[in-house]
Structures are given as C-alpha cells and as structure tokens.
Design a protein around this motif. Structure first.
Motif, PDB file in Angstrom:
ATOM      1  N   ALA A  58       0.574   5.631   3.471  1.00 53.33           N
ATOM      2  CA  ALA A  58      -0.507   5.602   2.315  1.00 53.33           C
ATOM      3  C   ALA A  58      -1.226   4.526   1.756  1.00 53.33           C
ATOM      4  O   ALA A  58      -2.055   5.461   1.208  1.00 53.33           O
ATOM      5  CB  ALA A  58       0.833   6.020   1.269  1.00 53.33           C
ATOM      6  N   LYS A  59      -0.175   3.563   1.677  1.00 49.05           N
ATOM      7  CA  LYS A  59      -1.907   2.454   1.653  1.00 49.05           C
ATOM      8  C   LYS A  59      -2.908   1.508   2.234  1.00 49.05           C
ATOM      9  O   LYS A  59      -3.447   2.293   1.749  1.00 49.05           O
ATOM     10  CB  LYS A  59      -0.959   1.196   0.710  1.00 49.05           C
ATOM     11  N   GLU A  60      -2.195   2.309   3.277  1.00 50.22           N
ATOM     12  CA  GLU A  60      -3.770   2.396   4.570  1.00 50.22           C
ATOM     13  C   GLU A  60      -4.319   3.826   4.881  1.00 50.22           C
ATOM     14  O   GLU A  60      -6.184   3.077   4.381  1.00 50.22           O
ATOM     15  CB  GLU A  60      -3.106   2.297   5.575  1.00 50.22           C
ATOM     16  N   ALA A  61      -3.990   4.722   4.775  1.00 52.55           N
ATOM     17  CA  ALA A  61      -4.686   5.692   4.071  1.00 52.55           C
ATOM     18  C   ALA A  61      -5.696   6.112   3.005  1.00 52.55           C
ATOM     19  O   ALA A  61      -6.723   6.585   2.536  1.00 52.55           O
ATOM     20  CB  ALA A  61      -3.849   6.860   3.873  1.00 52.55           C
ATOM     21  N   ILE A  62      -5.423   5.065   1.310  1.00 48.60           N
ATOM     22  CA  ILE A  62      -5.821   5.120   0.400  1.00 48.60           C
ATOM     23  C   ILE A  62      -6.427   4.099   1.215  1.00 48.60           C
ATOM     24  O   ILE A  62      -8.434   4.483   0.673  1.00 48.60           O
ATOM     25  CB  ILE A  62      -5.267   4.320  -0.515  1.00 48.60           C
ATOM     26  N   ARG A  63      -7.171   3.319   1.454  1.00 49.42           N
ATOM     27  CA  ARG A  63      -7.886   2.395   2.189  1.00 49.42           C
ATOM     28  C   ARG A  63      -8.677   2.920   2.774  1.00 49.42           C
ATOM     29  O   ARG A  63      -9.865   2.943   2.725  1.00 49.42           O
ATOM     30  CB  ARG A  63      -7.163   1.457   2.928  1.00 49.42           C
ATOM     31  N   LEU A  64      -8.169   3.319   3.408  1.00 44.19           N
ATOM     32  CA  LEU A  64      -9.021   4.276   4.630  1.00 44.19           C
ATOM     33  C   LEU A  64     -10.199   5.489   4.201  1.00 44.19           C
ATOM     34  O   LEU A  64     -11.170   6.079   4.983  1.00 44.19           O
ATOM     35  CB  LEU A  64      -8.697   4.409   5.855  1.00 44.19           C
ATOM     36  N   GLY A  65      -9.498   6.579   2.987  1.00 42.69           N
ATOM     37  CA  GLY A  65     -10.328   6.777   2.239  1.00 42.69           C
ATOM     38  C   GLY A  65     -11.398   6.871   1.211  1.00 42.69           C
ATOM     39  O   GLY A  65     -12.389   6.999   1.449  1.00 42.69           O
ATOM     40  N   SER A  94       5.168  10.054  -3.165  1.00 43.87           N
ATOM     41  CA  SER A  94       6.346  10.550  -2.640  1.00 43.87           C
ATOM     42  C   SER A  94       7.030   9.473  -1.870  1.00 43.87           C
ATOM     43  O   SER A  94       8.039   9.749  -2.119  1.00 43.87           O
ATOM     44  CB  SER A  94       5.750  11.596  -1.752  1.00 43.87           C
ATOM     45  N   ALA A  95       6.076   8.546  -1.572  1.00 45.88           N
ATOM     46  CA  ALA A  95       6.823   7.285  -0.894  1.00 45.88           C
ATOM     47  C   ALA A  95       7.681   6.182  -2.152  1.00 45.88           C
ATOM     48  O   ALA A  95       8.104   5.604  -2.092  1.00 45.88           O
ATOM     49  CB  ALA A  95       6.213   6.412  -0.114  1.00 45.88           C
TER      50      ALA A  95
END
Length: 177
Positions: A58-65, A94-95
């Motif tokens: 999720a943290k990586e998804a935030i960075r990519l987003g 959620s995590a």
C-alpha cells in the motif's frame, strides 16, 4: 484535479478492460499502480505484495499514485486512472487500522468529484499471477472503497454490467463536456 477521473471498484470487475477501451478512443489513461507493483516485486523476488506484506504494498501504491498524478498534471483533457491514491490509502488503512492516509486526501490530491465504480461481477472475476485473492475478498474491498470514497465526499457512480463499449459510453456520457 477536475480532469482526473477515477475508475475503481471490485477487483476483477473489468476496470483495466474499460481503461483500454477509453485509451483506444484517444483518452489518456493511467495503469493501476497495484499491477505494476506486483509485476515488479515478482520480477525481483520482492515481498511488497498484497498477499505477503499489504502495508509495504500500500505504501508503494501511494508513492506510485503520487508520481502518476504529478506526471499527468497539466494534461488538458480527461485522464482516466485505474484506481487512485484513495484506493492505496484504503489498502493501507486495511493493513494498519490507521486512517491518517485517507484523511490526508480530504483536501489534497483531489480528483473529479464523480467516481466510476465497477461492481462485483462473479461471471468475469478471475485470478491470475497478479490477482491472487478470492472473489469474497474482492467484494469486501469494493464495500470498503465505497465507504472511503463517500467519507471523502466523492459521488460513487456504479458502471453497469455490460459489454465494454457500452461501459465506455456510460462513463463518457456521465462526464460534462
């Protein structure tokens, strides 16, 4: 940004297929961060995968987003995103049980007010190397996302279960020109 349009909803509900149809019509589209992360992590033997370490994923998804938003800033027409920072922040909540990342999006990193959501559609849901959760988990995700988008004041618009070209027409008719 008012021209940044999110397509979200149930995993395996046809988001990527819809974005491909919009891209073929000449619209700018942004691939889902999650799929890019999974492909990269699998290629390098990493563990930032939703079924191994959801928090890191999720943290990586935030960075990519955030990178995706920055890259598309200044684009003059509609830009369709396969998922968004809200989806990534929802996964992080959620995590971890911590909703701070969602709350941070209340004012920052806004998108068009109308969100398009693909509903759970068991007839087309399928697992693959990048989607390893079951349909029940996808439905839970759908309801969690609907709640988080509503909390942030977005209008949740359900895309009808229909052939992809009809879905694309539905989305385009619902947006102001």
């Amino acid at each position: 940004m008012d021209n940044f349009v999110i397509v979200t909803g149930c995993s395996g509900g046809g988001k990527s297929t819809l974005l491909q149809a919009l891209h073929e019509r000449g619209f700018a589209t942004v691939e889902e961060p999650g799929r890019r992360i999974v492909r990269h992590q699998q290629a390098v033997g990493g563990t930032a995968l939703p079924w191994i370490d959801l928090k890191a994923f999720a943290k990586e998804a935030i960075r990519l987003g955030q990178e995706d938003r920055n890259r598309m800033a200044g684009h003059g027409g509609w830009v369709f995103f396969d998922r968004s920072l809200v989806d990534a922040a929802s996964a992080l909540a959620s995590a971890t049980g911590n909703t701070a990342a969602i709350e941070a999006l209340r004012k920052d990193a806004r998108y068009h007010s109308r969100i398009f959501a693909v509903p759970p559609w068991p007839e087309i849901f399928a697992n693959d190397d990048e989607r390893q959760h079951d349909f029940a988990a996808a439905v839970e995700e759908y309801h969690r996302l609907a709640a988080h988008y509503a909390e942030l004041g977005y209008e949740w618009t359900i895309i009808p279960k229909a052939p992809v070209e009809q879905r694309a027409e539905f989305v385009l008719r619902a947006l102001p020109y």
